[in-house]
Design an enzyme around this catalytic site. Structure first.
Site, PDB file in Angstrom:
ATOM      1  N   ILE A  16      26.583  -6.965  35.451  1.00 39.03           N
ATOM      2  CA  ILE A  16      26.432  -6.575  34.043  1.00 39.03           C
ATOM      3  C   ILE A  16      25.419  -7.496  33.366  1.00 39.03           C
ATOM      4  O   ILE A  16      24.556  -7.054  32.597  1.00 39.03           O
ATOM      5  CB  ILE A  16      27.792  -6.620  33.305  1.00 39.03           C
ATOM      6  CG1 ILE A  16      28.781  -5.667  33.976  1.00 39.03           C
ATOM      7  CG2 ILE A  16      27.615  -6.256  31.826  1.00 39.03           C
ATOM      8  CD1 ILE A  16      30.211  -5.788  33.476  1.00 39.03           C
ATOM      9  N   GLU A  86      34.461 -15.185  37.926  1.00 42.39           N
ATOM     10  CA  GLU A  86      34.779 -14.605  39.227  1.00 42.39           C
ATOM     11  C   GLU A  86      35.369 -13.237  38.893  1.00 42.39           C
ATOM     12  O   GLU A  86      36.297 -13.139  38.082  1.00 42.39           O
ATOM     13  CB  GLU A  86      35.807 -15.476  39.957  1.00 42.39           C
ATOM     14  CG  GLU A  86      35.238 -16.777  40.484  1.00 42.39           C
ATOM     15  CD  GLU A  86      34.219 -16.577  41.593  1.00 42.39           C
ATOM     16  OE1 GLU A  86      34.302 -15.550  42.300  1.00 42.39           O
ATOM     17  OE2 GLU A  86      33.333 -17.437  41.757  1.00 42.39           O
ATOM     18  N   SER A  87      34.847 -12.170  39.507  1.00 43.36           N
ATOM     19  CA  SER A  87      35.148 -10.843  38.972  1.00 43.36           C
ATOM     20  C   SER A  87      35.795  -9.873  39.960  1.00 43.36           C
ATOM     21  O   SER A  87      36.110  -8.744  39.577  1.00 43.36           O
ATOM     22  CB  SER A  87      33.860 -10.213  38.437  1.00 43.36           C
ATOM     23  OG  SER A  87      33.025  -9.846  39.517  1.00 43.36           O
ATOM     24  N   THR A 136      38.123  -7.570  30.238  1.00 39.24           N
ATOM     25  CA  THR A 136      38.388  -6.347  31.001  1.00 39.24           C
ATOM     26  C   THR A 136      39.624  -5.611  30.485  1.00 39.24           C
ATOM     27  O   THR A 136      40.521  -6.237  29.897  1.00 39.24           O
ATOM     28  CB  THR A 136      38.599  -6.727  32.485  1.00 39.24           C
ATOM     29  OG1 THR A 136      39.144  -5.623  33.186  1.00 39.24           O
ATOM     30  CG2 THR A 136      39.583  -7.881  32.640  1.00 39.24           C
ATOM     31  N   ASP A 137      39.696  -4.305  30.747  1.00 40.40           N
ATOM     32  CA  ASP A 137      40.909  -3.554  30.398  1.00 40.40           C
ATOM     33  C   ASP A 137      42.058  -3.888  31.352  1.00 40.40           C
ATOM     34  O   ASP A 137      43.201  -3.515  31.095  1.00 40.40           O
ATOM     35  CB  ASP A 137      40.629  -2.037  30.396  1.00 40.40           C
ATOM     36  CG  ASP A 137      40.141  -1.489  31.730  1.00 40.40           C
ATOM     37  OD1 ASP A 137      39.941  -2.283  32.675  1.00 40.40           O
ATOM     38  OD2 ASP A 137      39.951  -0.255  31.842  1.00 40.40           O
ATOM     39  N   GLU A 138      41.758  -4.612  32.446  1.00 38.78           N
ATOM     40  CA  GLU A 138      42.820  -4.915  33.417  1.00 38.78           C
ATOM     41  C   GLU A 138      43.872  -5.857  32.835  1.00 38.78           C
ATOM     42  O   GLU A 138      44.969  -5.972  33.369  1.00 38.78           O
ATOM     43  CB  GLU A 138      42.221  -5.494  34.707  1.00 38.78           C
ATOM     44  CG  GLU A 138      41.248  -4.526  35.340  1.00 38.78           C
ATOM     45  CD  GLU A 138      40.853  -4.888  36.762  1.00 38.78           C
ATOM     46  OE1 GLU A 138      41.636  -5.537  37.462  1.00 38.78           O
ATOM     47  OE2 GLU A 138      39.739  -4.508  37.160  1.00 38.78           O
ATOM     48  N   TYR A 161      43.132 -12.133  39.167  1.00 31.95           N
ATOM     49  CA  TYR A 161      41.911 -11.910  38.377  1.00 31.95           C
ATOM     50  C   TYR A 161      42.257 -11.566  36.937  1.00 31.95           C
ATOM     51  O   TYR A 161      41.806 -12.216  35.988  1.00 31.95           O
ATOM     52  CB  TYR A 161      41.061 -10.789  39.003  1.00 31.95           C
ATOM     53  CG  TYR A 161      40.008 -10.236  38.058  1.00 31.95           C
ATOM     54  CD1 TYR A 161      38.946 -11.037  37.633  1.00 31.95           C
ATOM     55  CD2 TYR A 161      40.088  -8.930  37.572  1.00 31.95           C
ATOM     56  CE1 TYR A 161      37.981 -10.535  36.746  1.00 31.95           C
ATOM     57  CE2 TYR A 161      39.134  -8.425  36.693  1.00 31.95           C
ATOM     58  CZ  TYR A 161      38.089  -9.233  36.284  1.00 31.95           C
ATOM     59  OH  TYR A 161      37.147  -8.746  35.409  1.00 31.95           O
ATOM     60  N   LYS A 165      41.635 -13.609  33.343  1.00 28.19           N
ATOM     61  CA  LYS A 165      40.876 -13.067  32.204  1.00 28.19           C
ATOM     62  C   LYS A 165      41.784 -13.035  30.961  1.00 28.19           C
ATOM     63  O   LYS A 165      41.332 -13.334  29.849  1.00 28.19           O
ATOM     64  CB  LYS A 165      40.365 -11.655  32.508  1.00 28.19           C
ATOM     65  CG  LYS A 165      39.286 -11.573  33.573  1.00 28.19           C
ATOM     66  CD  LYS A 165      37.996 -12.297  33.230  1.00 28.19           C
ATOM     67  CE  LYS A 165      37.187 -11.631  32.147  1.00 28.19           C
ATOM     68  NZ  LYS A 165      35.857 -12.291  31.975  1.00 28.19           N
ATOM     69  N   ASP A 292      47.022   0.544  50.886  1.00 30.14           N
ATOM     70  CA  ASP A 292      46.682   0.259  49.495  1.00 30.14           C
ATOM     71  C   ASP A 292      46.510  -1.244  49.255  1.00 30.14           C
ATOM     72  O   ASP A 292      47.035  -2.072  49.995  1.00 30.14           O
ATOM     73  CB  ASP A 292      47.794   0.799  48.578  1.00 30.14           C
ATOM     74  CG  ASP A 292      47.256   1.171  47.210  1.00 30.14           C
ATOM     75  OD1 ASP A 292      46.076   0.898  46.937  1.00 30.14           O
ATOM     76  OD2 ASP A 292      48.029   1.751  46.422  1.00 30.14           O
TER      77      ASP A 292
HETATM   78  P1  NAD Z   1      29.571 -10.399  38.710  1.00 29.18           P
HETATM   79  O1  NAD Z   1      30.587 -10.948  39.654  1.00 29.18           O
HETATM   80  O2  NAD Z   1      28.617  -9.364  39.200  1.00 29.18           O
HETATM   81  O3  NAD Z   1      28.703 -11.581  38.081  1.00 29.18           O
HETATM   82  C1  NAD Z   1      29.268 -12.790  37.655  1.00 29.18           C
HETATM   83  C2  NAD Z   1      28.132 -13.779  37.433  1.00 29.18           C
HETATM   84  O4  NAD Z   1      28.700 -15.011  36.947  1.00 29.18           O
HETATM   85  C3  NAD Z   1      27.354 -14.127  38.695  1.00 29.18           C
HETATM   86  O5  NAD Z   1      25.961 -14.091  38.450  1.00 29.18           O
HETATM   87  C4  NAD Z   1      27.821 -15.543  39.040  1.00 29.18           C
HETATM   88  O6  NAD Z   1      26.833 -16.299  39.728  1.00 29.18           O
HETATM   89  C5  NAD Z   1      28.114 -16.101  37.655  1.00 29.18           C
HETATM   90  N1  NAD Z   1      29.097 -17.201  37.687  1.00 29.18           N
HETATM   91  C6  NAD Z   1      30.276 -17.225  38.342  1.00 29.18           C
HETATM   92  N2  NAD Z   1      30.898 -18.415  38.142  1.00 29.18           N
HETATM   93  C7  NAD Z   1      30.084 -19.141  37.328  1.00 29.18           C
HETATM   94  C8  NAD Z   1      30.178 -20.425  36.739  1.00 29.18           C
HETATM   95  N3  NAD Z   1      31.232 -21.234  36.986  1.00 29.18           N
HETATM   96  N4  NAD Z   1      29.175 -20.857  35.936  1.00 29.18           N
HETATM   97  C9  NAD Z   1      28.091 -20.054  35.683  1.00 29.18           C
HETATM   98  N5  NAD Z   1      27.945 -18.829  36.235  1.00 29.18           N
HETATM   99  C10 NAD Z   1      28.942 -18.376  37.039  1.00 29.18           C
HETATM  100  O7  NAD Z   1      30.408  -9.857  37.451  1.00 29.18           O
HETATM  101  P2  NAD Z   1      30.155  -8.571  36.542  1.00 29.18           P
HETATM  102  O8  NAD Z   1      30.723  -7.394  37.206  1.00 29.18           O
HETATM  103  O9  NAD Z   1      28.749  -8.573  36.093  1.00 29.18           O
HETATM  104  O10 NAD Z   1      31.112  -8.925  35.306  1.00 29.18           O
HETATM  105  C11 NAD Z   1      30.632  -9.703  34.203  1.00 29.18           C
HETATM  106  C12 NAD Z   1      31.781  -9.929  33.236  1.00 29.18           C
HETATM  107  O11 NAD Z   1      32.317  -8.676  32.808  1.00 29.18           O
HETATM  108  C13 NAD Z   1      32.955 -10.697  33.855  1.00 29.18           C
HETATM  109  O12 NAD Z   1      33.444 -11.601  32.878  1.00 29.18           O
HETATM  110  C14 NAD Z   1      33.977  -9.632  34.162  1.00 29.18           C
HETATM  111  O13 NAD Z   1      35.286 -10.142  34.103  1.00 29.18           O
HETATM  112  C15 NAD Z   1      33.705  -8.633  33.053  1.00 29.18           C
HETATM  113  N6  NAD Z   1      34.045  -7.232  33.392  1.00 29.18           N
HETATM  114  C16 NAD Z   1      33.428  -6.595  34.433  1.00 29.18           C
HETATM  115  C17 NAD Z   1      33.741  -5.256  34.712  1.00 29.18           C
HETATM  116  C18 NAD Z   1      33.049  -4.496  35.814  1.00 29.18           C
HETATM  117  O14 NAD Z   1      33.357  -3.313  36.005  1.00 29.18           O
HETATM  118  N7  NAD Z   1      32.118  -5.074  36.539  1.00 29.18           N
HETATM  119  C19 NAD Z   1      34.703  -4.596  33.939  1.00 29.18           C
HETATM  120  C20 NAD Z   1      35.321  -5.291  32.903  1.00 29.18           C
HETATM  121  C21 NAD Z   1      34.971  -6.592  32.625  1.00 29.18           C
END
Ligand code: NAD
Length: 358
Positions: A16, A86-87, A136-138, A161, A165, A292
């Site tokens: 994102i 961490e996602s 997140t909605d989770e 996770y 969050k 699952d």
């Molecule tokens: P991603 O895992 O693709 O990217 C996470 C990024 O954070 C990476 O570039 C990683 O290098 C960086 N990172 C991790 N630990 C770090 C640290 N300690 N210091 C600095 N950088 C660090 O995640 P994403 O899917 O892009 O999600 C981004 C955000 O959106 C997250 O907070 C996630 O919880 C939230 N989110 C994601 C989704 C989804 O569908 N992908 C849905 C809801 C919420």
């Protein structure tokens, strides 16, 4: 256009984050991207903007308080969009520690540094400053067949996770109520689109399908997620940053509830159309059902009426238009996928860790 404003984006090399950095630059912001470059962070996702004069990349950890102080002193951001995390749920089942460290401790350190910086600002800049926490909605747990998550739904996280969050959401809320730091939190549904690390469902299925491998679907495939095109999400984040009320939370969803098996079948159908199998058979034949995920939430669905009515945001893509764009992007950018698939990740099954309930 927002020329003159500087945003600190954490996690800007992730899925994102990289889409957000690009959209923020195109909207006229300057961007400081702080990213630790974990396995999920890929600077190559931003190769097209790395020489943009408004873009600065800092390789570092949000848990490093001294570095954060230095960044605030030097770059004087007008707002923060906090995405670093961490996602991946399956990884949190196998090893929750990193989730506690980055998602909870890291968010705490960022809040502390932001609070110190914010307090030092002149009144005008102090009033317009925002700390936007992306969640997140989770955190709301699992839904039955009916109903939607609203901003009032009680928290009930079920995975390490989502628990991490949820903890960070509470910390962010407390910094608004205790210290007055102008925070806003967004809780969004499953994103899809370009530059997603290929351990997540959509790029994983595309990658394995093209290699002729089995397409694993968890359980009966009837788990439901609400899918949101990543660029719609990024536009929502900038809308909340600009117009959101401090102390509020906003749910962001794509109005697109689909079962996992529907997603996989849709991807197979689009591959049949765009890149048919050489043997003339259908990609659907590669689908296999696997045990699952432990603690697998059954259904998520977002009520996004607050952000729509209060802030005027609407998703531009339907699931059908967004997924076509997404499949085309992965087909046209196979080198992107190859370049990030190094020796540490081979699209194998994760999330069956020893501690997990079966
Ligand atoms: P991603 O895992 O693709 O990217 C996470 C990024 O954070 C990476 O570039 C990683 O290098 C960086 N990172 C991790 N630990 C770090 C640290 N300690 N210091 C600095 N950088 C660090 O995640 P994403 O899917 O892009 O999600 C981004 C955000 O959106 C997250 O907070 C996630 O919880 C939230 N989110 C994601 C989704 C989804 O569908 N992908 C849905 C809801 C919420």
């Amino acid at each position: 256009m927002n020329s003159g404003k500087t945003l600190l984006i954490t996690g800007g090399c992730g899925f994102i984050g990289s889409n957000l950095v690009r959209i923020a630059l195109a909207s006229g912001y300057s961007v400081i991207n702080l990213d630790k470059l974990t396995y999920a962070g890929n600077p190559c996702s931003l190769a097209d903007v790395e020489n943009d004069p408004g873009y600065t990349f800092i390789h570092g950890d949000i848990c490093d308080g001294e570095l954060l102080d230095e960044i605030f002193r030097e770059h004087q951001p007008d707002g923060i969009l906090h995405l670093a995390a961490e996602s991946h749920v399956d990884r949190s089942i196998d090893g929750p520690e990193a989730f506690i460290q980055t998602n909870i401790v890291g968010t705490f350190r960022l809040l502390e540094a932001a609070k110190k910086y914010w307090k030092s600002l002149p009144e005008e800049k102090k009033n317009s400053f925002r700390f936007l926490h992306v969640s997140t909605d989770e955190v709301y747990g699992s839904l039955g067949p009916e109903g939607f998550f609203t901003e009032e739904t009680p928290y009930a996280p079920n995975s390490p996770y989502s628990a991490s969050k949820a903890s960070s959401d509470h910390l962010v809320r407390s910094y608004y109520h205790t210290y007055g730091l102008p925070t806003v939190t967004t809780n969004c549904s499953n994103n899809y689109g370009p530059c997603q690390f290929p351990e997540k469902l959509i790029p994983l299925v595309l990658n394995r399908a093209l290699k002729g491998e089995s397409l694993p679907v968890y359980g009966d495939g009837m788990n439901i997620r609400d899918w949101l095109y990543v660029e719609d999400h990024c536009r929502a984040l900038l809308t909340v940053l600009e117009k959101g009320r401090p102390g509020e939370t906003y749910n962001i969803g794509g109005n697109s509830e689909r079962t996992n098996i529907h997603i996989v079948r849709t991807l197979c159908g689009l591959l049949d159309e765009f890149r048919p199998r050489e043997d003339g058979r259908k990609y659907e034949e590669q689908i296999t059902f696997v045990p699952d995920r432990p603690g697998h939430d059954r259904r998520y669905a977002i009520d996004a009426s607050k952000i729509k009515s209060e802030l005027g945001w609407q998703p531009r893509e339907t699931f059908e238009t967004g997924i076509r764009k997404t499949v085309r992007w992965y087909l046209e950018n196979s080198r992107w996928t190859e370049s990030i698939l190094d020796g540490t990740y081979r699209c194998e099954r994760l999330g069956l860790g020893e501690g997990a309930k079966s």
